[in-house]
Design an enzyme around this catalytic site. Structure first.
Site, PDB file in Angstrom:
ATOM      1  N   LYS A   1     -15.128  15.559  12.712  1.00  0.00           N
ATOM      2  CA  LYS A   1     -16.240  15.353  13.633  1.00  0.00           C
ATOM      3  C   LYS A   1     -16.482  16.661  14.367  1.00  0.00           C
ATOM      4  CE  LYS A   1     -18.513  11.570  15.372  1.00  0.00           C
ATOM      5  NZ  LYS A   1     -18.535  10.231  15.847  1.00  0.00           N
TER       6      LYS A   1
ATOM      7  N   TRP B   1     -20.685  14.412  11.564  1.00  0.00           N
ATOM      8  CA  TRP B   1     -19.612  14.332  10.585  1.00  0.00           C
ATOM      9  C   TRP B   1     -19.766  15.373   9.488  1.00  0.00           C
ATOM     10  CZ3 TRP B   1     -19.579   8.284   9.807  1.00  0.00           C
ATOM     11  CH2 TRP B   1     -18.845   7.721  10.855  1.00  0.00           C
TER      12      TRP B   1
ATOM     13  N   THR C   1       0.865  -1.177   0.000  1.00  0.00           N
ATOM     14  CA  THR C   1       0.000   0.000   0.000  1.00  0.00           C
ATOM     15  C   THR C   1       0.906   1.233   0.000  1.00  0.00           C
ATOM     16  OG1 THR C   1      -0.049   0.069   2.410  1.00  0.00           O
ATOM     17  CG2 THR C   1      -1.785  -1.175   1.338  1.00  0.00           C
TER      18      THR C   1
HETATM   19  P1  ADP Z   1      -3.371   4.401  -0.163  1.00  0.00           P
HETATM   20  O1  ADP Z   1      -4.209   3.604   0.820  1.00  0.00           O
HETATM   21  O2  ADP Z   1      -1.987   4.523   0.270  1.00  0.00           O
HETATM   22  O3  ADP Z   1      -3.996   5.723  -0.568  1.00  0.00           O
HETATM   23  P2  ADP Z   1      -4.545   2.981  -2.283  1.00  0.00           P
HETATM   24  O4  ADP Z   1      -4.235   3.336  -3.667  1.00  0.00           O
HETATM   25  O5  ADP Z   1      -4.727   1.577  -1.949  1.00  0.00           O
HETATM   26  O6  ADP Z   1      -3.379   3.560  -1.443  1.00  0.00           O
HETATM   27  O7  ADP Z   1      -5.815   3.830  -1.871  1.00  0.00           O
HETATM   28  C1  ADP Z   1      -7.075   3.319  -1.605  1.00  0.00           C
HETATM   29  C2  ADP Z   1      -7.961   4.416  -1.112  1.00  0.00           C
HETATM   30  O8  ADP Z   1      -8.150   5.425  -2.104  1.00  0.00           O
HETATM   31  C3  ADP Z   1      -9.360   3.981  -0.775  1.00  0.00           C
HETATM   32  O9  ADP Z   1      -9.421   3.362   0.486  1.00  0.00           O
HETATM   33  C4  ADP Z   1     -10.119   5.300  -0.814  1.00  0.00           C
HETATM   34  O10 ADP Z   1      -9.962   6.025   0.392  1.00  0.00           O
HETATM   35  C5  ADP Z   1      -9.411   6.055  -1.902  1.00  0.00           C
HETATM   36  N1  ADP Z   1     -10.209   6.005  -3.130  1.00  0.00           N
HETATM   37  C6  ADP Z   1     -10.055   5.191  -4.172  1.00  0.00           C
HETATM   38  N2  ADP Z   1     -10.954   5.450  -5.139  1.00  0.00           N
HETATM   39  C7  ADP Z   1     -11.736   6.462  -4.672  1.00  0.00           C
HETATM   40  C8  ADP Z   1     -12.856   7.195  -5.184  1.00  0.00           C
HETATM   41  N3  ADP Z   1     -13.369   6.969  -6.394  1.00  0.00           N
HETATM   42  N4  ADP Z   1     -13.386   8.163  -4.413  1.00  0.00           N
HETATM   43  C9  ADP Z   1     -12.885   8.442  -3.194  1.00  0.00           C
HETATM   44  N5  ADP Z   1     -11.826   7.797  -2.662  1.00  0.00           N
HETATM   45  C10 ADP Z   1     -11.257   6.820  -3.390  1.00  0.00           C
END
Ligand code: ADP
Length: 547
Positions: A440, A445, A188
């Site tokens: 919050k 929220w 990640t």
């Molecule tokens: P990191 O966790 O380091 O950012 P990732 O690429 O795995 O790496 O990110 C996943 C996160 O990206 C999701 O948990 C979410 O919070 C965010 N995310 C992905 N796609 C969307 C989207 N279409 N809208 C909002 N947030 C998104």
């Protein structure tokens, strides 16, 4: 008496990346991998890519790479990376894509944690890898693609990709693999914590690729040319390199040319039909198009994911370029695609109403199960209103992290995504925040994602990121960090006024700061950790508007 019967299907036939390669390189052997080189493209057929993958597998075997051993890649998106994408898993080893933008300390941590034995690296990325090299304890050899000063690699064995392949013949015999064996891994990007390893299997990769090809996803076919700006070093470039060979779509890879000028030249020259990118890349293209003529007429659809895309961006692409950008949601842990926000069938494509649907984070993809859960663990209704943490499970959702016990990330077999949102009756879900980013205020929220989206719709705003800051009375209040468009003069009070009527009065931020740029993570998302740290250190000059 009830008689149980068993399936007569060949249920033990393995779903492997090898079968994707076999299919892509025979049935679609003439479809192409096209790598942009700045001013022209390099074309190779999938049949040629497969032959090179066979050569690479033969060379890696001679280097002593055995089943289950890790081979790292430190590369841009290009043909050789695609060859490694297939050679390494199909020979039974594990492809570990390394994020080329991570600080050296994290690269070293990840390579050592995964115990990469060989690293394939672009010659032009040697300077980026160099600061980590001395710390890499498991790497025995580097394979360098193209030119570059290899002296930075110290005493390690250094081989040249082209020489290695030239010394081998195609015809490597792929082993029979267990579909549940490890195929690739990705850490990640650590937006909200330390990087953790996710290991994809052949089966999960195969099913995810199939899942992304249906008409409720990309609908990709042989007549498509898919351009991915999503880096191949991050979550398998959303699975596109696998979906391309499964569907016969040609694959367009931009190499190191990731700025709007070369990107749009590539699209125009090679007539890409689909393009995938994070919102910051789409925003860059739009801004560039305001000064220079660009031709996006070949694109039938764009996809955006990784972070919420502002509505103003979707509208601008629709009106200026007649381009529908569809939003998807996913994470490293979900391979990544968990949902794509295609509007329901009764909504007219291209209509204003449709954009509202595309602003959803996604509609649950077949194969993925999703639910929302409250703080006390109660499952919440799909009514588009109840807000809780999104949990998912399915054949391409991770069930654990690599050598990192984290029971708190799972809930009775479901992955806790850390994303907060709603799901409606028809399976459209909306992320309102990441749990670590929620604001919050007085027990209620406030969605930072919603405020960011609305602010990005102001004609004066280029970028808007909203974070929570401590507040004596309300516990937390939003701080809006704004990048103005060049020449724009909006003050905090103007922007606060702009929001009135768009959100409830108590949600309008009274804390504002103007910055030159919103800091970004290595994959182009707003880096709110950095913004929070800057706020705490007093670096941000905060202006207050009247509540
Ligand atoms: P990191 O966790 O380091 O950012 P990732 O690429 O795995 O790496 O990110 C996943 C996160 O990206 C999701 O948990 C979410 O919070 C965010 N995310 C992905 N796609 C969307 C989207 N279409 N809208 C909002 N947030 C998104």
């Amino acid at each position: 008496m009830l008689q149980l019967i068993t399936s007569t299907m060949q249920d033990d036939f393995p779903l492997t990346i090898t079968s994707i390669l076999r299919h892509g390189s025979t049935v679609y052997g003439q479809s192409e991998c096209v790598t942009w080189q700045g001013d022209k493209a390099r074309h190779s057929t999938y049949a040629e890519v497969a032959q090179n993958a066979e050569r690479l597998a033969a060379a890696l075997t001679k280097l002593g790479i055995g089943a289950g051993e890790r081979v790292g890649t430190f590369c841009w998106n290009h043909q050789e990376h695609l060859e490694a994408y297939y050679a390494v898993p199909c020979m039974g080893a594990v492809l570990h894509t390394l994020n080329i933008r991570l600080p050296a300390r994290q690269v070293a941590h990840i390579v050592n944690h995964a115990e990469d034995k060989v690293v394939i690296v672009d010659g032009n990325l040697l300077p980026a890898l160099a600061p980590a090299v001395a710390e890499l304890t498991t790497v025995q050899a580097y394979i360098v693609i193209g030119d570059g000063d290899v002296s930075v690699l110290g005493d390690a064995t250094v081989l040249r990709y082209d020489d290695l392949l030239a010394a081998e013949e195609p015809g490597f015999v792929w082993p029979e693999l267990d579909e549940r064996s490890a195929a690739s891994m990705c850490y990640t990007s650590g937006t909200t914590g330390d990087p953790k390893g996710v290991v994809y299997s052949h089966r999960s990769t195969f099913l995810h690729a199939l899942g992304t090809l249906g008409l409720s996803a990309t609908g990709a076919s042989e007549s498509d040319r898919i351009l991915t700006f999503v880096p191949m070093f991050h979550v398998n470039a959303w699975g596109i390199p696998f979906g391309a060979l499964l569907s016969g779509a040609s694959l367009h890879l931009p190499g190191p040319f990731m700025t709007p000028g070369p990107i749009t030249d590539f699209i125009a020259a090679e007539r890409s039909t689909l393009a995938s990118a994070v919102p910051t890349i789409w925003a860059g293209i739009l801004q560039y198009g305001e000064q220079s003529p660009i031709d996006l007429s070949s694109l039938r659809m764009g996809t955006s994911g990784g972070a919420a895309i502002p509505q103003a961006l979707l509208e601008a692409f629709q009106t200026k370029y007649d381009l529908r950008i569809v939003q998807g949601w996913g994470m490293t842990e979900t391979s990544p695609v968990g949902g794509i926000a295609h509007p329901p069938a009764d909504v007219e494509l291209g209509s204003f109403e449709e954009i509202g649907w595309r602003m959803k984070s996604g509609r649950i993809l077949a194969g993925v199960q999703m639910r929302i859960v409250s703080d006390d663990g109660t499952e919440l209704p799909w009514d588009g209103a109840a807000v809780g943490e999104i949990e998912v499970r399915g054949p391409w959702i991770t069930g654990s992290y690599y050598r990192a016990p984290t029971p708190e990330k799972f809930d009775d077999g479901w992955l806790r995504t850390g994303d907060i949102g709603t799901i409606d009756e028809r399976g459209f879900f909306q992320i309102t925040d990441r749990s670590k980013d929620v604001i919050k205020s007085g027990g209620e929220w406030i969605s930072s994602v919603e405020l960011e989206n609305l602010l990005a719709g102001s004609p004066d705003v280029l970028e808007a990121a909203v974070i929570a800051i401590p507040d004596d009375r309300w516990t937390e209040r939003p701080l809006a960090c704004i990048v103005r468009k060049p020449g724009a003069g909006a003050e905090a009070a103007d922007l606060a006024k702009f929001l009135v009527g768009l959100v409830a009065a108590w949600q309008v931020p009274e804390n504002w700061t103007f910055v030159d740029e919103v800091p970004k993570t290595t994959v182009g998302k707003f880096d709110k950790k950095v913004l929070r740290a800057r706020y705490q250190s007093g670096e941000l000059k905060v202006e207050r508007t009247k509540p």
